[in-house]
Scaffold this active site. Sequence first.
Site, mmCIF file in Angstrom:
data_model
loop_
_atom_site.group_PDB
_atom_site.id
_atom_site.type_symbol
_atom_site.label_atom_id
_atom_site.label_comp_id
_atom_site.label_asym_id
_atom_site.label_seq_id
_atom_site.Cartn_x
_atom_site.Cartn_y
_atom_site.Cartn_z
ATOM 1 N N ASP A 177 0.841 -1.204 0.000
ATOM 2 C CA ASP A 177 0.000 0.000 0.000
ATOM 3 C C ASP A 177 0.875 1.252 0.000
ATOM 4 O O ASP A 177 1.684 1.458 0.914
ATOM 5 C CB ASP A 177 -0.909 -0.005 1.233
ATOM 6 C CG ASP A 177 -2.066 0.970 1.124
ATOM 7 O OD1 ASP A 177 -1.818 2.137 0.747
ATOM 8 O OD2 ASP A 177 -3.201 0.576 1.410
ATOM 9 N N HIS B 150 -2.770 -0.201 -2.700
ATOM 10 C CA HIS B 150 -3.949 0.472 -2.164
ATOM 11 C C HIS B 150 -5.143 0.292 -3.094
ATOM 12 O O HIS B 150 -5.017 0.361 -4.307
ATOM 13 C CB HIS B 150 -3.645 1.969 -2.005
ATOM 14 C CG HIS B 150 -4.660 2.705 -1.199
ATOM 15 N ND1 HIS B 150 -4.733 2.611 0.171
ATOM 16 C CD2 HIS B 150 -5.643 3.560 -1.568
ATOM 17 C CE1 HIS B 150 -5.714 3.380 0.614
ATOM 18 N NE2 HIS B 150 -6.283 3.957 -0.428
#
Length: 231
Positions: free
Chosen positions: A169, A200
């Site tokens: 992420d 993400h």
Amino acid sequence: MKDPITIEGRDGSFGAYIARPKTLPAPAVVVLHEVFGVNADIRKTCDELVEQGLIAVAPDLFWRQELGVDLSVTSEPDWQHGLRLYQAYDRDAGAKDVKDTANVVAKLPECSGKVAVLGYCLGGLMAFLTAVRDGVDAAVVYHGGDTEKYLGEVDGLDAPLLMHLAEEDEFISKSAQAEIKTALAKKPNATVYSYPRQHHAFARHNGAHYNAAAAALAHGRTYEFLHQKLR
């Protein structure tokens, strides 16, 4: 059946998208959006929850700043618009809005009275904050940005919580993810899943980092969790 409803909150009234399954009464899930508002992705997420036999309600979290935000994840101007709203968003007030939504939804005649919160990014953080501050029947967090900044509140978590983290992420660092896992490891009612090689918003429909296999795995875990906690 889909039509907007109005949430009469303690600070004012705001709209919410609602989708209902054929079989009622049913448990409900309050679905909390990213920086893009209640857009096509969030509405589709609601429709998928309906296929699981759940009522899905997506409140307009940005109502204090701008009504009816519905932005495209593929438009750069929309991204910038959403980020401006995100940066100005009052998270403390927002957590109250989420709890107010859950309270209203629990009293709907078609609702069984059981209500979970589920959110993505900003919405994920709001799901976490609502769970630790006000309590809900269950909470699901998909890559909640800035969650590590609120871990001092984790002692307030009594609700069952399921969290999904993408190991790569770009908005939640590996150190932040480690802090989150360490804090939640102390709570027997919390489960954290990590998704290797995922970025993400890996579970966002049509997102740049959408991964069908990882999304299916995460959603399958979510549905199982919701059925266990809400039925």
